[in-house]
Design a protein around this motif. Structure first.
Motif, short mmCIF file in Angstrom:
data_model
loop_
_atom_site.label_atom_id
_atom_site.label_comp_id
_atom_site.label_asym_id
_atom_site.label_seq_id
_atom_site.Cartn_x
_atom_site.Cartn_y
_atom_site.Cartn_z
N ALA A 94 0.83 -1.21 0.00
CA ALA A 94 0.00 0.00 0.00
C ALA A 94 0.87 1.26 0.00
CB ALA A 94 -0.94 0.00 1.21
N VAL A 95 1.94 1.24 0.78
CA VAL A 95 2.86 2.38 0.79
C VAL A 95 3.46 2.56 -0.61
CG1 VAL A 95 5.08 3.23 1.65
CG2 VAL A 95 3.41 2.30 3.25
N GLY A 96 3.88 1.46 -1.21
CA GLY A 96 4.44 1.53 -2.56
C GLY A 96 3.45 2.09 -3.57
N ALA A 97 2.20 1.66 -3.48
CA ALA A 97 1.17 2.15 -4.40
C ALA A 97 0.91 3.64 -4.19
CB ALA A 97 -0.11 1.34 -4.21
N LEU A 98 0.88 4.07 -2.94
CA LEU A 98 0.64 5.48 -2.66
C LEU A 98 1.77 6.37 -3.16
CD1 LEU A 98 -0.83 5.11 0.93
CD2 LEU A 98 -2.03 6.11 -1.03
N LEU A 99 2.98 5.84 -3.16
CA LEU A 99 4.14 6.61 -3.58
C LEU A 99 4.42 6.50 -5.07
CD1 LEU A 99 6.58 5.82 -0.65
CD2 LEU A 99 5.19 7.86 -0.97
N ALA A 150 -1.53 16.22 2.18
CA ALA A 150 -1.91 15.80 3.54
C ALA A 150 -2.63 14.45 3.54
CB ALA A 150 -2.79 16.87 4.17
N ASN A 151 -3.49 14.21 2.56
CA ASN A 151 -4.22 12.95 2.52
C ASN A 151 -3.30 11.77 2.27
OD1 ASN A 151 -6.71 14.11 3.03
ND2 ASN A 151 -7.21 14.35 0.86
N THR A 152 -2.44 11.89 1.29
CA THR A 152 -1.51 10.80 0.99
C THR A 152 -0.59 10.56 2.17
OG1 THR A 152 -1.58 11.33 -1.37
CG2 THR A 152 0.27 9.98 -0.61
N LEU A 153 -0.08 11.61 2.76
CA LEU A 153 0.81 11.49 3.91
C LEU A 153 0.09 10.78 5.07
CD1 LEU A 153 3.52 12.04 5.26
CD2 LEU A 153 2.63 14.31 5.91
N GLN A 154 -1.16 11.12 5.29
CA GLN A 154 -1.92 10.48 6.36
C GLN A 154 -2.03 8.98 6.14
OE1 GLN A 154 -5.92 11.97 6.77
NE2 GLN A 154 -6.38 10.65 8.50
N PHE A 155 -2.32 8.56 4.91
CA PHE A 155 -2.44 7.14 4.61
C PHE A 155 -1.09 6.43 4.70
CE2 PHE A 155 -6.40 8.47 2.35
CZ PHE A 155 -7.28 7.72 3.12
N VAL A 156 -0.04 7.08 4.22
CA VAL A 156 1.30 6.50 4.30
C VAL A 156 1.69 6.31 5.76
CG1 VAL A 156 3.76 6.99 3.89
CG2 VAL A 156 2.10 7.26 2.03
N GLU A 157 1.50 7.32 6.56
CA GLU A 157 1.85 7.22 7.98
C GLU A 157 1.04 6.14 8.68
OE1 GLU A 157 1.57 11.19 9.58
OE2 GLU A 157 3.64 11.64 9.01
N ALA A 158 -0.22 5.99 8.32
CA ALA A 158 -1.05 4.94 8.92
C ALA A 158 -0.48 3.56 8.59
CB ALA A 158 -2.50 5.06 8.44
N HIS A 159 -0.06 3.36 7.35
CA HIS A 159 0.53 2.08 6.96
C HIS A 159 1.88 1.86 7.63
CE1 HIS A 159 -2.50 0.65 4.21
NE2 HIS A 159 -2.53 1.84 3.62
N LEU A 160 2.66 2.91 7.75
CA LEU A 160 3.94 2.79 8.45
C LEU A 160 3.72 2.37 9.91
CD1 LEU A 160 5.90 5.91 7.12
CD2 LEU A 160 6.35 3.49 6.59
N LEU A 161 2.71 2.93 10.53
CA LEU A 161 2.41 2.58 11.92
C LEU A 161 1.97 1.12 12.02
CD1 LEU A 161 2.24 3.40 14.86
CD2 LEU A 161 -0.06 4.31 14.40
N ASP A 211 11.79 13.68 8.26
CA ASP A 211 12.96 12.86 7.92
C ASP A 211 12.74 11.40 8.26
OD1 ASP A 211 14.31 15.11 6.99
OD2 ASP A 211 15.43 15.40 8.86
N GLU A 212 12.11 11.15 9.39
CA GLU A 212 11.87 9.78 9.82
C GLU A 212 10.86 9.07 8.93
OE1 GLU A 212 11.94 12.47 11.76
OE2 GLU A 212 13.41 12.07 13.33
N VAL A 213 9.82 9.78 8.54
CA VAL A 213 8.82 9.19 7.64
C VAL A 213 9.45 8.91 6.28
CG1 VAL A 213 6.67 9.66 6.38
CG2 VAL A 213 6.81 10.15 8.83
N TRP A 214 10.24 9.84 5.78
CA TRP A 214 10.88 9.64 4.49
C TRP A 214 11.86 8.45 4.56
CZ3 TRP A 214 9.46 10.44 -0.11
CH2 TRP A 214 10.36 10.37 -1.18
N TYR A 215 12.60 8.35 5.63
CA TYR A 215 13.48 7.20 5.84
C TYR A 215 12.66 5.91 5.88
CZ TYR A 215 16.76 4.02 8.15
OH TYR A 215 17.54 2.93 8.48
N GLY A 216 11.51 5.97 6.51
CA GLY A 216 10.64 4.80 6.59
C GLY A 216 10.19 4.32 5.22
N VAL A 217 9.73 5.23 4.39
CA VAL A 217 9.21 4.82 3.08
C VAL A 217 10.31 4.46 2.09
CG1 VAL A 217 7.05 6.08 3.34
CG2 VAL A 217 8.93 7.17 2.16
N ARG A 218 11.46 5.11 2.20
CA ARG A 218 12.53 4.87 1.23
C ARG A 218 13.52 3.80 1.66
NH1 ARG A 218 10.66 5.67 -3.37
NH2 ARG A 218 10.55 7.79 -4.08
#
Length: 114
Positions: free
Chosen positions: A12-17, A30-41, A82-89
């Motif tokens: 899901a993170v990959g699809a959002l990005l 903001a919407n995409t970031l919210q969904f990405v952060e939810a999946h990261l959590l 920075d932490e979220v970006w590190y998480g997704v990348r």
């Protein structure tokens, strides 16, 4: 089961990005970031609940990075760009690859009854 949760959230993170061209685009939406952060959590919390023997088999996972990201997201601490970006990348792709490798080598670790 936990592997499926990790895979699903990671995909899901990959699809959002997939459609984004840059880091800035993620944090401008903001919407995409919210969904990405939810999946990261979800990923961080699921990893946190893996059985200890399995965690020990996955020594290459950045456990500290996931723990820090989980705390930031659970406590809604800002800034965390920075932490979220590190998480997704870094965290998501590396973690999913390490899990896939271990699953190929030792599928019994990923059976439902384990």
């Amino acid at each position: 089961m936990q592997y499926d949760i990790l895979q699903s959230s990671g995909q899901a993170v990959g699809a959002l990005l997939a459609e984004l061209q840059s880091e800035g685009e993620l944090f401008a939406s903001a919407n995409t970031l919210q969904f990405v952060e939810a999946h990261l959590l979800v990923i961080a919390q699921t990893l946190d609940h893996l059985p200890e023997p399995l965690r020990r088999r996955l020594v290459q996972i950045d456990w500290h990075g996931w723990q820090c990201l989980q705390q930031l997201l659970e406590q809604d601490t800002q800034p965390r760009r920075d932490e979220v970006w590190y998480g997704v990348r870094a965290l998501v792709p590396a973690t999913l690859e390490l899990l896939a490798q271990l699953r190929r080598r030792e599928p019994v670790w990923f059976e439902i009854g384990y």
